[in-house]
Design a protein around this motif. Structure first.
Motif, PDB file in Angstrom:
ATOM      1  N   SER A  79       0.706  -1.251  -0.027  1.00  0.00           N
ATOM      2  CA  SER A  79      -0.118  -0.127   0.064  1.00  0.00           C
ATOM      3  C   SER A  79       0.688   1.145   0.117  1.00  0.00           C
ATOM      4  O   SER A  79       0.330   2.296  -0.508  1.00  0.00           O
ATOM      5  CB  SER A  79      -0.929   0.051   1.277  1.00  0.00           C
ATOM      6  N   ARG A  85       2.232   2.315  -6.146  1.00  0.00           N
ATOM      7  CA  ARG A  85       1.335   3.579  -6.283  1.00  0.00           C
ATOM      8  C   ARG A  85       1.367   4.223  -7.682  1.00  0.00           C
ATOM      9  O   ARG A  85       0.277   4.350  -8.382  1.00  0.00           O
ATOM     10  CB  ARG A  85       1.735   4.541  -5.048  1.00  0.00           C
ATOM     11  N   PRO A 109      -2.831  -7.162  -1.601  1.00  0.00           N
ATOM     12  CA  PRO A 109      -2.018  -6.230  -0.861  1.00  0.00           C
ATOM     13  C   PRO A 109      -1.281  -6.881   0.106  1.00  0.00           C
ATOM     14  O   PRO A 109      -1.751  -7.435   1.142  1.00  0.00           O
ATOM     15  CB  PRO A 109      -2.930  -5.184  -0.237  1.00  0.00           C
ATOM     16  N   GLU A 131       2.292   0.766   6.887  1.00  0.00           N
ATOM     17  CA  GLU A 131       1.986  -0.042   5.617  1.00  0.00           C
ATOM     18  C   GLU A 131       1.273  -1.373   5.944  1.00  0.00           C
ATOM     19  O   GLU A 131       0.298  -1.658   5.009  1.00  0.00           O
ATOM     20  CB  GLU A 131       3.106  -0.346   5.041  1.00  0.00           C
ATOM     21  N   GLY A 134      -2.306  -0.183   5.908  1.00  0.00           N
ATOM     22  CA  GLY A 134      -2.668   0.129   4.940  1.00  0.00           C
ATOM     23  C   GLY A 134      -3.121  -1.149   4.029  1.00  0.00           C
ATOM     24  O   GLY A 134      -3.987  -1.296   3.425  1.00  0.00           O
ATOM     25  N   ASN A 135      -2.025  -2.157   4.120  1.00  0.00           N
ATOM     26  CA  ASN A 135      -2.439  -3.654   3.263  1.00  0.00           C
ATOM     27  C   ASN A 135      -3.838  -4.113   3.833  1.00  0.00           C
ATOM     28  O   ASN A 135      -4.479  -4.575   3.130  1.00  0.00           O
ATOM     29  CB  ASN A 135      -1.347  -4.558   3.616  1.00  0.00           C
ATOM     30  N   GLU A 138      -7.142  -2.093   2.972  1.00  0.00           N
ATOM     31  CA  GLU A 138      -7.434  -2.511   1.469  1.00  0.00           C
ATOM     32  C   GLU A 138      -7.687  -4.033   1.413  1.00  0.00           C
ATOM     33  O   GLU A 138      -8.799  -4.287   0.482  1.00  0.00           O
ATOM     34  CB  GLU A 138      -6.069  -2.104   0.397  1.00  0.00           C
ATOM     35  N   ILE A 154      -9.696   2.032  -3.385  1.00  0.00           N
ATOM     36  CA  ILE A 154      -8.108   1.594  -3.450  1.00  0.00           C
ATOM     37  C   ILE A 154      -7.241   2.743  -4.357  1.00  0.00           C
ATOM     38  O   ILE A 154      -6.179   3.247  -3.721  1.00  0.00           O
ATOM     39  CB  ILE A 154      -7.615   0.383  -3.800  1.00  0.00           C
ATOM     40  N   GLU A 158      -4.693   5.348  -3.059  1.00  0.00           N
ATOM     41  CA  GLU A 158      -3.310   5.331  -3.549  1.00  0.00           C
ATOM     42  C   GLU A 158      -2.911   6.592  -4.182  1.00  0.00           C
ATOM     43  O   GLU A 158      -1.702   7.015  -4.313  1.00  0.00           O
ATOM     44  CB  GLU A 158      -3.012   4.002  -4.491  1.00  0.00           C
ATOM     45  N   VAL A 163      -2.167   8.032   2.325  1.00  0.00           N
ATOM     46  CA  VAL A 163      -3.076   6.980   2.000  1.00  0.00           C
ATOM     47  C   VAL A 163      -3.993   6.449   3.099  1.00  0.00           C
ATOM     48  O   VAL A 163      -5.153   6.006   2.717  1.00  0.00           O
ATOM     49  CB  VAL A 163      -2.085   5.821   1.435  1.00  0.00           C
TER      50      VAL A 163
END
Length: 264
Positions: A79, A85, A109, A131, A134-135, A138, A154, A158, A163
């Motif tokens: 992510s 990105r 992700p 991150e 974020g992963n 998503e 997403i 991104e 994010v």
């Protein structure tokens, strides 16, 4: 081009242009109806309410042959990876908007993360704990709203400057019927871990093993040649790999649609 593709592309572009109050990260467009753009052509009733029934009928008339298997594309990514990105925002999303009728999309992700035996932090990510979150956000989005609609969210995340902080407003724009609390519950609960574990298993099963991200496969296979083509022009590669009659977007053929304008 399918109704959903055009809905994501031309209809939503017109929608944004007409609403001059849109500024990403500062305000959000006022919906033309109570449905997000990704659902405008889902049914006749929705199309009528959103005043796009004529456009949806025209777009449905130019669908490609559905008996031919679409190009199966999978993206393994992180992510917060800068290169991921760029690929998502500059290559994958524009290509998918135009060619989603002839391609199937799988987003994974996880990337270069590591799964560890720790109750507090079961994953270690290349760009740190943010991150990992974020992963997982998503992954939860994909699970909760479906692959197609989740990709809009997403992409929205991104393409933003932040994010993680964009996740909630992006969800509200594209899937207003899904509560942010349900996403948080997934991220903070066992479901989020299960989804990330599944992504870890998929990533570890890659053959050859991935050495970087973004990592792309077509019909489950990775080749350096296809990777190079995807990084330079994914759109042309998908058109090249599709075995059916090429849609107008691939051939450059014009499609006559009724014009519409925004008047003051």
């Amino acid at each position: 081009m399918s109704a959903s593709m055009k809905l994501s592309g031309l209809l939503f572009v017109v929608f944004l242009i007409c609403n001059d109050r849109w500024t990403f990260g500062m305000s959000h467009p006022k919906p033309a109806c109570r449905y997000p753009p990704s659902q405008w052509c889902r049914s006749l009733e929705i199309a009528v309410e959103c005043k796009v029934q004529k456009q949806c009928m025209e777009l449905n008339a130019v669908k490609p042959n559905q008996t031919v298997a679409p190009v199966s594309f999978s993206l393994y990514y992180e992510s917060l990876c800068p290169d991921c990105r760029v690929f998502i925002t500059q290559q994958l999303f524009p290509t998918w908007v135009m060619l989603q009728d002839i391609m199937s999309l799988t987003l994974v992700p996880y990337g270069n993360a590591k799964e560890v035996l720790s109750a507090n932090s079961p994953f270690i990510c290349q760009h740190g704990a943010p991150e990992c979150r974020g992963n997982m956000i998503e992954a939860c989005m994909i699970h909760l709203v479906g692959n197609s609609l989740a990709f809009h969210i997403i992409y929205c995340m991104e393409s933003s400057t932040d994010v993680l902080n964009a996740a909630q407003p992006c969800l509200q724009v594209y899937a207003p019927s899904v509560s942010w609390s349900s996403v948080e519950s997934c991220v903070n609960g066992r479901l989020g871990y299960q989804l990330m574990h599944a992504n870890a298993v998929m990533t570890r099963a890659l053959n050859p093993a991935h050495t970087h991200v973004p990592w792309v496969t077509f019909d489950g296979e990775y080749t350096k040649e296809n990777e190079a083509k995807a990084m330079s022009s994914l759109f042309h590669l998908v058109c090249e790999l599709y075995k059916g009659v090429k849609p107008p977007a691939c051939t450059g053929a014009s499609v006559q649609l009724s014009g519409s304008f925004c008047s003051p």
